[in-house]
Design a protein around this motif. Structure first.
Motif, PDB file in Angstrom:
ATOM      1  N   ASP A 173       4.412   9.034   7.303  1.00 41.81           N
ATOM      2  CA  ASP A 173       4.645   7.661   7.744  1.00 41.81           C
ATOM      3  C   ASP A 173       6.118   7.285   7.689  1.00 41.81           C
ATOM      4  O   ASP A 173       6.547   6.318   8.328  1.00 41.81           O
ATOM      5  CB  ASP A 173       3.851   6.683   6.870  1.00 41.81           C
ATOM      6  CG  ASP A 173       2.359   6.909   6.963  1.00 41.81           C
ATOM      7  OD1 ASP A 173       1.874   7.174   8.074  1.00 41.81           O
ATOM      8  OD2 ASP A 173       1.676   6.832   5.924  1.00 41.81           O
ATOM      9  N   ASP A 207       7.053  -0.698   8.436  1.00 44.53           N
ATOM     10  CA  ASP A 207       7.363   0.594   9.060  1.00 44.53           C
ATOM     11  C   ASP A 207       8.813   0.979   8.750  1.00 44.53           C
ATOM     12  O   ASP A 207       9.701   0.835   9.585  1.00 44.53           O
ATOM     13  CB  ASP A 207       7.138   0.507  10.576  1.00 44.53           C
ATOM     14  CG  ASP A 207       7.361   1.853  11.286  1.00 44.53           C
ATOM     15  OD1 ASP A 207       7.530   2.878  10.590  1.00 44.53           O
ATOM     16  OD2 ASP A 207       7.370   1.875  12.533  1.00 44.53           O
ATOM     17  N   ASN A 216       1.896   9.156  16.718  1.00 42.58           N
ATOM     18  CA  ASN A 216       0.770   9.433  15.830  1.00 42.58           C
ATOM     19  C   ASN A 216      -0.186  10.442  16.442  1.00 42.58           C
ATOM     20  O   ASN A 216      -0.803  11.247  15.721  1.00 42.58           O
ATOM     21  CB  ASN A 216       0.025   8.137  15.499  1.00 42.58           C
ATOM     22  CG  ASN A 216       0.850   7.203  14.625  1.00 42.58           C
ATOM     23  OD1 ASN A 216       1.754   7.635  13.924  1.00 42.58           O
ATOM     24  ND2 ASN A 216       0.545   5.911  14.688  1.00 42.58           N
ATOM     25  N   ASN A 249       7.418   4.869  -3.186  1.00 42.94           N
ATOM     26  CA  ASN A 249       5.999   4.882  -2.823  1.00 42.94           C
ATOM     27  C   ASN A 249       5.095   4.648  -4.022  1.00 42.94           C
ATOM     28  O   ASN A 249       3.974   4.150  -3.869  1.00 42.94           O
ATOM     29  CB  ASN A 249       5.647   6.210  -2.158  1.00 42.94           C
ATOM     30  CG  ASN A 249       4.376   6.145  -1.336  1.00 42.94           C
ATOM     31  OD1 ASN A 249       4.161   5.190  -0.588  1.00 42.94           O
ATOM     32  ND2 ASN A 249       3.528   7.138  -1.475  1.00 42.94           N
ATOM     33  N   GLU A 305       0.829  -1.200   0.000  1.00 36.02           N
ATOM     34  CA  GLU A 305       0.000   0.000   0.000  1.00 36.02           C
ATOM     35  C   GLU A 305       0.866   1.254   0.000  1.00 36.02           C
ATOM     36  O   GLU A 305       1.933   1.281   0.610  1.00 36.02           O
ATOM     37  CB  GLU A 305      -0.918   0.006   1.230  1.00 36.02           C
ATOM     38  CG  GLU A 305      -1.938  -1.125   1.255  1.00 36.02           C
ATOM     39  CD  GLU A 305      -2.850  -1.049   2.470  1.00 36.02           C
ATOM     40  OE1 GLU A 305      -2.648  -0.106   3.291  1.00 36.02           O
ATOM     41  OE2 GLU A 305      -3.729  -1.896   2.601  1.00 36.02           O
ATOM     42  N   GLN A 306       0.405   2.276  -0.696  1.00 33.63           N
ATOM     43  CA  GLN A 306       1.118   3.549  -0.697  1.00 33.63           C
ATOM     44  C   GLN A 306       0.938   4.242   0.650  1.00 33.63           C
ATOM     45  O   GLN A 306      -0.062   4.064   1.337  1.00 33.63           O
ATOM     46  CB  GLN A 306       0.619   4.443  -1.826  1.00 33.63           C
ATOM     47  CG  GLN A 306       0.991   3.930  -3.211  1.00 33.63           C
ATOM     48  CD  GLN A 306       0.574   4.885  -4.305  1.00 33.63           C
ATOM     49  OE1 GLN A 306      -0.472   5.497  -4.234  1.00 33.63           O
ATOM     50  NE2 GLN A 306       1.399   5.000  -5.338  1.00 33.63           N
ATOM     51  N   LYS A 307       1.937   5.035   1.020  1.00 25.33           N
ATOM     52  CA  LYS A 307       1.916   5.717   2.312  1.00 25.33           C
ATOM     53  C   LYS A 307       2.069   7.220   2.135  1.00 25.33           C
ATOM     54  O   LYS A 307       2.399   7.709   1.049  1.00 25.33           O
ATOM     55  CB  LYS A 307       3.041   5.185   3.204  1.00 25.33           C
ATOM     56  CG  LYS A 307       2.886   3.715   3.570  1.00 25.33           C
ATOM     57  CD  LYS A 307       3.865   3.292   4.646  1.00 25.33           C
ATOM     58  CE  LYS A 307       3.629   1.860   5.077  1.00 25.33           C
ATOM     59  NZ  LYS A 307       4.519   1.456   6.189  1.00 25.33           N
ATOM     60  N   GLU A 308       1.829   7.929   3.214  1.00 20.32           N
ATOM     61  CA  GLU A 308       2.055   9.365   3.215  1.00 20.32           C
ATOM     62  C   GLU A 308       3.460   9.645   3.733  1.00 20.32           C
ATOM     63  O   GLU A 308       4.072   8.810   4.406  1.00 20.32           O
ATOM     64  CB  GLU A 308       1.016  10.065   4.100  1.00 20.32           C
ATOM     65  CG  GLU A 308      -0.418   9.903   3.616  1.00 20.32           C
ATOM     66  CD  GLU A 308      -1.398  10.619   4.529  1.00 20.32           C
ATOM     67  OE1 GLU A 308      -1.125  11.783   4.895  1.00 20.32           O
ATOM     68  OE2 GLU A 308      -2.423  10.016   4.899  1.00 20.32           O
TER      69      GLU A 308
END
Length: 444
Positions: free
Chosen positions: A54, A311, A79, A303, A48-51
């Motif tokens: 992250d 992580d 967070n 990404n 999955e793509q992340k921001e």
């Protein structure tokens, strides 16, 4: 002969009329073009793509209040703080020490002051990149500078609802200051500041003419994890890194190595350690790249195909060599391996990727082997400091950081052993104060 001129006139008139007719036909001609269907390029994703938030994460949060330090590496606490960032507007960003470089003692004082939270980052973060997380009122005029400590000072929030933000660069010895207004001061104090009283107590380890170190005061309860091995198909990465995967040819170089090539680039796959290394030699470049662009290009490349499969956090950057590295974390702790199998590394070339090195396994909590989970108590940070001061194996003054992390070994399963590590010049060493000597591994 008397009719020759008349024939010529008639013929000329006919040709003129014919020319006019052809011209009108050309002007009014509308060819029926067939519809050209756009070629659909299948998007290949490995995760999955992340921001950006992250990946731009600190490895520690250190609170200072009532003359005491409290620390945590909890992802949920981090967070919680990050959730406030979109509501903040940083005003009046200015360089405080424009006339002189900060001394180590002065930087220690900045972190030591009461009512402050310090976020420790592994590497300098360019301001232009951090605008993706935190808004600045002068985005266009931000300096081409960076920071590796972000300090939140809440000393005056109860009187003016204003939070002071300090951006400290311990490498370049620079300190920037800005301010932001809190929309709900009571909520911030209740959700961010108040819980710190329950975090682990930390102590400051002062060193002559050096930056202080910060370690836990009490023994640390940790867990030894064992995970089943889960791999990402190497064929997916073949489709990602090569322009035309159909012409790529494999060549088995050894029992644990396969080399894929399309005659202009190649990808070497280590099937034993599950590491792949892609290189496009023609893109190699030594042209200067700004740190903000280097980091952005690296992040976007990985990404775009969902390459941050766990992580992974931004951990180091070599601007001269165009290298950006991302370290694997689990439960807020870094994972170290002597085979560098816990890092993603990119080297940027001329307007595209030059080298892409990464593991192609995943660590998913669903694959944890619960029966082999073991609780383990690590000695306190104070005891580690005492050990380091007394041993001749390590130079105490050369240590940049002391952290708890996982030592990673890979067989039929992944084994993550909690341990203490010292970091010097971005190289880790696992230390074992409980027994003579200890295990050491290097990671550059």
């Amino acid at each position: 002969m008397k009719y020759v001129e008349q024939v010529k006139s008639i013929l000329l008139t006919f040709l003129v009329l014919l020319s006019i007719i052809f011209t009108l036909l050309i002007w009014n001609y509308r060819p029926e073009y067939g519809l050209i269907e756009e070629t659909q390029i299948e998007e290949v994703m490995v995760g999955e793509q992340k921001e950006l938030k992250d990946v731009l994460k600190p490895y520690r949060l250190l609170y200072r209040q009532n003359g005491q330090f409290f620390g945590t590496v909890s992802p949920s606490v981090l967070n919680e703080i990050y959730s406030y960032f979109p509501t903040w507007q940083t005003n009046e960003l200015e360089l405080i020490n424009s006339n002189e470089k900060l001394s180590d003692e002065r930087m220690n004082e900045v972190i030591r002051a009461n009512n402050r939270i310090t976020m420790f980052f592994n590497e300098e973060i360019p301001f232009q990149v951090f605008t993706n997380l935190l808004s600045f009122n002068n985005d266009k005029d931000l300096p081409e500078s960076s920071f590796n400590r972000l300090i939140l000072d809440w000393s005056t929030v109860e009187t003016n609802n204003q939070l002071e933000l300090l951006f400290l660069n311990t490498e370049k010895r620079l300190l920037f200051r800005g301010y932001t207004n809190l929309r709900n001061t009571d909520r911030f104090l209740a959700e961010v500041v108040k819980p710190a009283e329950d975090y682990s107590p930390y102590v400051e380890v002062e060193r002559d003419s050096l930056l202080s170190l910060y370690v836990s005061q009490n023994p640390i309860q940790s867990t030894r994890y064992t995970y089943l091995v889960d791999y990402i198909s190497e064929s997916l990465f073949k489709s990602i890194v090569f322009t035309d995967p159909k012409i790529v040819k494999p060549n088995k170089e050894s029992e644990q190595s396969v080399r894929y090539t399309d005659n202009t680039s190649f990808m070497t796959v280590d099937t034993k350690n599950r590491i792949l290394n892609y290189v496009y030699p023609l893109a190699e470049s030594i042209a200067p790249i700004k740190s903000s662009k280097l980091l952005s290009d690296s992040f976007n490349y990985i990404n775009d195909h969902g390459g941050f499969t766990a992580d992974y956090r931004f951990s180091s950057m070599n601007i001269g060599k165009h290298i950006v590295d991302y370290q694997l974390f689990l439960h807020g702790l870094p994972i170290y391996s002597n085979m560098t199998t816990s890092r993603i590394s990119t080297t940027w070339g001329e307007n595209r990727i030059f080298r892409y090195r990464r593991p192609f396994y995943t660590i998913a909590t669903a694959n944890e082997i619960n029966r082999e989970r073991e609780q383990k108590e690590l000695i306190s940070g104070e005891q580690v400091i005492e050990y380091l001061r007394n041993t001749k194996e390590y130079s105490f003054k050369d240590i940049d950081e002391i952290v708890v992390g996982y030592h990673f070994t890979q067989n039929e399963a992944f084994v993550l052993e909690p341990s203490w590590f010292i970091i010097s010049n971005n190289v880790f060493k696992q230390i074992s104060p409980e027994r003579t000597g200890g295990i050491t591994d290097g990671l550059e």
